[in-house]
Design an enzyme around this catalytic site. Structure first.
Site, PDB file in Angstrom:
ATOM      1  N   CYS A   2       0.847  -1.183   0.000  1.00 50.71           N
ATOM      2  CA  CYS A   2       0.000   0.000   0.000  1.00 50.71           C
ATOM      3  C   CYS A   2       0.884   1.235   0.000  1.00 50.71           C
ATOM      4  CB  CYS A   2      -0.929   0.097   1.203  1.00 50.71           C
ATOM      5  SG  CYS A   2      -2.131  -1.213   1.295  1.00 50.71           S
ATOM      6  N   ARG A  27       4.083  -0.561  -4.670  1.00 51.11           N
ATOM      7  CA  ARG A  27       3.727  -1.018  -3.329  1.00 51.11           C
ATOM      8  C   ARG A  27       2.367  -1.720  -3.299  1.00 51.11           C
ATOM      9  NH1 ARG A  27       6.802   1.294   0.500  1.00 51.11           N
ATOM     10  NH2 ARG A  27       5.245   0.817   2.080  1.00 51.11           N
ATOM     11  N   TRP A  76      -2.728  -2.706  -1.733  1.00 48.04           N
ATOM     12  CA  TRP A  76      -2.378  -4.125  -1.870  1.00 48.04           C
ATOM     13  C   TRP A  76      -3.194  -4.820  -0.804  1.00 48.04           C
ATOM     14  CZ3 TRP A  76      -0.102  -8.052   1.044  1.00 48.04           C
ATOM     15  CH2 TRP A  76       0.397  -9.143   0.334  1.00 48.04           C
ATOM     16  N   ASN A 102      -1.666   2.420   5.636  1.00 46.94           N
ATOM     17  CA  ASN A 102      -0.806   1.336   5.165  1.00 46.94           C
ATOM     18  C   ASN A 102      -0.393   0.553   6.393  1.00 46.94           C
ATOM     19  OD1 ASN A 102       1.210  -0.243   3.961  1.00 46.94           O
ATOM     20  ND2 ASN A 102       2.747   1.346   4.284  1.00 46.94           N
ATOM     21  N   GLY A 103      -0.544  -0.781   6.354  1.00 49.09           N
ATOM     22  CA  GLY A 103      -0.155  -1.594   7.506  1.00 49.09           C
ATOM     23  C   GLY A 103      -1.273  -2.551   7.870  1.00 49.09           C
ATOM     24  N   GLU A 485      17.870 -17.468  -7.099  1.00 50.63           N
ATOM     25  CA  GLU A 485      17.447 -16.121  -7.483  1.00 50.63           C
ATOM     26  C   GLU A 485      16.872 -16.129  -8.911  1.00 50.63           C
ATOM     27  OE1 GLU A 485      16.720 -13.574  -6.069  1.00 50.63           O
ATOM     28  OE2 GLU A 485      16.845 -11.927  -7.481  1.00 50.63           O
ATOM     29  N   LYS A 489      13.067 -15.025  -9.904  1.00 51.13           N
ATOM     30  CA  LYS A 489      12.819 -13.974 -10.899  1.00 51.13           C
ATOM     31  C   LYS A 489      11.847 -14.485 -11.957  1.00 51.13           C
ATOM     32  CE  LYS A 489      14.057 -10.716  -9.780  1.00 51.13           C
ATOM     33  NZ  LYS A 489      14.510 -10.907  -8.451  1.00 51.13           N
ATOM     34  N   GLU A 492       8.244 -15.058 -10.543  1.00 53.07           N
ATOM     35  CA  GLU A 492       7.482 -13.910 -10.045  1.00 53.07           C
ATOM     36  C   GLU A 492       6.994 -12.976 -11.149  1.00 53.07           C
ATOM     37  OE1 GLU A 492       9.525 -11.414  -7.172  1.00 53.07           O
ATOM     38  OE2 GLU A 492      11.370 -11.400  -8.329  1.00 53.07           O
ATOM     39  N   HIS A 508      16.974 -36.987  -5.749  1.00 53.87           N
ATOM     40  CA  HIS A 508      16.162 -37.328  -4.574  1.00 53.87           C
ATOM     41  C   HIS A 508      14.711 -36.884  -4.734  1.00 53.87           C
ATOM     42  CE1 HIS A 508      19.654 -38.744  -2.475  1.00 53.87           C
ATOM     43  NE2 HIS A 508      20.291 -37.628  -2.786  1.00 53.87           N
ATOM     44  N   LYS A 607       6.391  -4.599  -3.514  1.00 51.27           N
ATOM     45  CA  LYS A 607       7.834  -4.433  -3.370  1.00 51.27           C
ATOM     46  C   LYS A 607       8.259  -4.438  -1.907  1.00 51.27           C
ATOM     47  CE  LYS A 607      11.836  -2.608  -5.158  1.00 51.27           C
ATOM     48  NZ  LYS A 607      12.285  -3.941  -5.555  1.00 51.27           N
TER      49      LYS A 607
HETATM   50  C1  G6P Z   1       9.540  -8.478  -1.710  1.00 51.39           C
HETATM   51  C2  G6P Z   1      10.208  -8.012  -2.983  1.00 51.39           C
HETATM   52  C3  G6P Z   1      11.528  -8.734  -3.181  1.00 51.39           C
HETATM   53  C4  G6P Z   1      12.418  -8.555  -1.970  1.00 51.39           C
HETATM   54  C5  G6P Z   1      11.725  -8.969  -0.679  1.00 51.39           C
HETATM   55  C6  G6P Z   1      12.500  -8.517   0.543  1.00 51.39           C
HETATM   56  O1  G6P Z   1       9.133  -9.812  -1.838  1.00 51.39           O
HETATM   57  O2  G6P Z   1       9.365  -8.236  -4.085  1.00 51.39           O
HETATM   58  O3  G6P Z   1      12.170  -8.215  -4.323  1.00 51.39           O
HETATM   59  O4  G6P Z   1      13.576  -9.324  -2.136  1.00 51.39           O
HETATM   60  O5  G6P Z   1      10.431  -8.357  -0.590  1.00 51.39           O
HETATM   61  O6  G6P Z   1      12.483  -7.116   0.574  1.00 51.39           O
HETATM   62  P1  G6P Z   1      13.568  -6.194   1.237  1.00 51.39           P
HETATM   63  O7  G6P Z   1      13.076  -4.805   1.039  1.00 51.39           O
HETATM   64  O8  G6P Z   1      13.624  -6.590   2.687  1.00 51.39           O
HETATM   65  O9  G6P Z   1      14.871  -6.453   0.552  1.00 51.39           O
END
Ligand code: G6P
Length: 612
Positions: A2, A27, A76, A102-103, A485, A489, A492, A508, A607
């Site tokens: 948010c 956000r 969100w 927000n929260g 990673e 990527k 997502e 396994h 994010k």
């Molecule tokens: C969300 C973002 C990721 C990020 C993660 C941790 O899931 O989409 O890209 O790695 O949060 O966020 P931070 O701000 O703690 O790195």
């Protein structure tokens, strides 16, 4: 999650709110709304389900809404589905109090029941409506003073919030309160702004105040006053933001993600240069002494998402360069484990936003246990940056795309520099090797640039993945960390099911899922493990898998096994992750584009994850 924005000044608020929200869409983007007031007139509230452009169309880009004071929100969803009713702003029935939030308000059920008993009714499923009506309740029950009403509500609310409130009796004023959710206040000549994050207001001002936990602010045109929970006025220091507005814009790229991928050489270089002078690493903000570092026995690296993957990579690097034991932990697990942190330990938390709820909670838990803490953080003044004993700032600049790229890369390089410094402080590295490794770290930006120049090959290969349903990433050691990673990527932003496996684990279980045409992407940069991984590649190929390999220049024999091989420049294997991740970022970007998805705003994600 948010995003909130507020403005009071002499200009029309709605276009400013919409512009600010567009910078915060990362956000949350399932619904959006604004509340704007024209002088003493009734406040106009407009909100709708869908992305911000829906709201922009409804209001003719804000032109159709008059007034110089307002608040806005991009959502969100947590409590209640995305809908116009659940979208913010929320208002008390008589319009006395209007707010965005927000929260998460954890005890909202209990508060809701209390309010219902006092004659309130609820229209949405949100916890925010409860907060709004609680403020209204205290405002009417005691003296009709905004600060007091908000303070009383704050005492009753459990959870996290950044709240912006407008009161019918106080035109031209916005009241803000914060606990554990980010919020900054910006000030310019005759104008005052509030936002969840800096990019929303960077175009208008660089002078900001950080509102602290359990603090309240009163915003008037060009002025702000801060209060503690006892309603006493408190002083705050004005901070100048160094980021330029352009770095929060797309700068000619089609998407933020592509722009941020291309910024990596620069931001990695900036991060290195921020601590390296005359061939030595100096950490000004890391106040750990060499003696303290020498005494350490255990390092915990705690983070979420991609930042956790950085930790997995760094575990190999730190353990290889020092005698330290390293454990990497997901913050959401670590915080609830009933474990005893060992005395001579350091907890490193890694976070781009510095606000991730689980990472912040893990940091607080570590501090309570009495161990030393260090944050690798991107956002200056964020909660983690403020609360960690030591901070190493990555200089990635504002990262807007939900899928992280440049923040990830700067975190990795920050970790290399820390590992090197730990080795030196502990007397575990020869001067010559130290110089050699630092020189290698210095080559990373230019090598990343070279990989980016070759992006068309990856774009070409990405077409083959557009219709794929399942994929696997495999590797050993650091290559496994990078596979994790790469896999995140891809899933997502392109919604392709993807799993990362340590190559040795394939047999396994996951090998039973390999069939004709299954995509397996193999990361192969660790010289001493290449043969082992190649054997695993052959095993899946003989069961019908199609293979892509990311490897170091020179390993041309991989073309015998992989249908597509992508080469990264030679580098010290410990730092290969910084290079091998780049083709994987590009691959997922191009697959997402190929599938026609909104790459910067993948569904269901946000994010900055400020909820548990
Ligand atoms: C969300 C973002 C990721 C990020 C993660 C941790 O899931 O989409 O890209 O790695 O949060 O966020 P931070 O701000 O703690 O790195």
């Amino acid at each position: 999650m948010c995003g909130i924005v507020g403005f009071t000044g002499n200009r029309q608020a709605a276009p400013i709110l919409l512009d600010g929200l567009s910078k915060l869409e990362y956000r949350g983007y399932d619904s959006a709304g604004i509340a704007v007031r024209d002088g003493e007139n009734e406040t106009e509230v407009i909100k709708e389900k869908g992305k911000l452009r829906v709201l922009a169309e409804m209001t003719n880009n804000g032109q159709a809404v008059k007034g110089c004071c307002g608040i806005g929100h991009t959502r969100w969803a947590t409590h209640g589905e995305p809908s116009a009713v659940n979208a913010h702003p929320h208002a008390s029935d008589d319009g006395n109090v209007i707010a965005v939030h927000n929260g998460i308000i954890e005890n909202y059920q209990e508060l809701r029941e209390k309010l219902i008993k006092n004659g309130y009714s609820f229209h949405s499923q949100t916890d925010t409506e409860v907060a709004v009506k609680l403020v209204d309740y205290y405002y009417k029950k005691y003296a009709p003073l905004p600060i007091e009403a908000i303070a009383r509500a704050m005492v009753r609310i459990r959870g996290s919030y950044a709240l912006c409130v407008m009161f019918k009796d106080y035109p031209g004023e916005i009241y803000c309160a914060r606990k554990d959710s980010p919020m900054i206040i910006g000030i310019a000549d005759g104008e005052t702004y509030v936002a969840s994050d800096v990019p929303a207001i960077l175009k208008y001002t660089r002078n900001v105040y950080y509102i602290g936990n359990m603090e309240i602010a009163k915003l008037e045109k060009g002025a702000v006053t801060f209060f503690n929970i006892d309603s006493e006025v408190i002083d705050k220091k004005l901070t100048e933001i160094k980021w330029d507005a352009e770095s929060a814009e797309k700068g000619g790229y089609e998407h933020f993600m592509l722009k941020e991928i291309h910024e990596q050489p620069k931001v990695i270089r900036d991060t290195i240069n921020s601590v390296v002078t005359d061939g030595l690493v100096h950490f000004d903000t890391v106040s750990l002494t060499d003696e303290e570092i020498a005494e350490l026995e255990q390092v915990y690296i705690v983070a979420c998402g991609s930042a956790y993957h950085v930790g997995v990579d760094l575990q190999y690097v730190i353990e290889s360069l020092t005698s330290l034991q390293v454990r990497v932990e997901l913050a959401s697990e670590f915080r609830y484990r009933d474990m005893k942190l060992r005395g001579k330990s350091l907890v490193i938390v890694i976070s781009q936003s510095g606000e991730t709820a689980d990472t912040l909670a893990a940091l607080r838990m570590s501090k309570e246990s009495g161990v030393k803490t260090l944050g690798i953080v991107n956002v200056v003044g964020s909660s983690i940056a403020r609360e960690a004993d030591n901070v190493f700032y990555t200089l990635a600049g504002p990262e807007i795309s939900v899928a992280t790229t440049k923040a990830y890369s700067t975190q990795l390089v920050a970790g290399y520099l820390l590992a090197l410094q730990f080795a030196k402080a502990r007397g575990e590295i020869a001067d010559e090797r130290y110089d050699e490794l630092l020189a290698e770290i210095n080559t990373i930006p230019e090598k990343v640039e070279r990989i980016l120049e070759d992006k068309e090959r990856i774009q070409w290969y990405s077409n083959k993945l557009v219709n794929v349903a399942d994929s696997f990433f495999i590797g050993r050691g650091i290559d496994y960390a990078i596979g994790m990673e790469g896999s995140l990527k891809l899933k997502e932003i392109s919604y392709i099911h993807s799993e990362a496996y340590a190559a040795g684990e394939l047999k396994h279980g996951p090998i039973s899922l390999i069939e004709n045409g299954t995509i397996v992407i193999s990361v192969v940069t660790q010289d001493r493990l290449i043969e082992k991984t190649v054997s695993n590649m052959v095993e899946v190929k003989s069961r019908g898998a199609k293979l892509m390999a990311v490897t170091t220049a020179g390993n041309y024999f991989l073309e015998d096994t992989a249908e597509f091989t992508c080469y990264v420049p030679k580098i010290e294997p410990l730092f290969a992750g910084s290079l091998s991740v780049i083709p994987l970022q590009l691959l997922s970007y191009y697959v997402s584009i190929g599938k026609g998805y909104d790459v910067d705003k993948p569904r269901n994600l946000a994010k900055s994850v400020t909820v548990e």
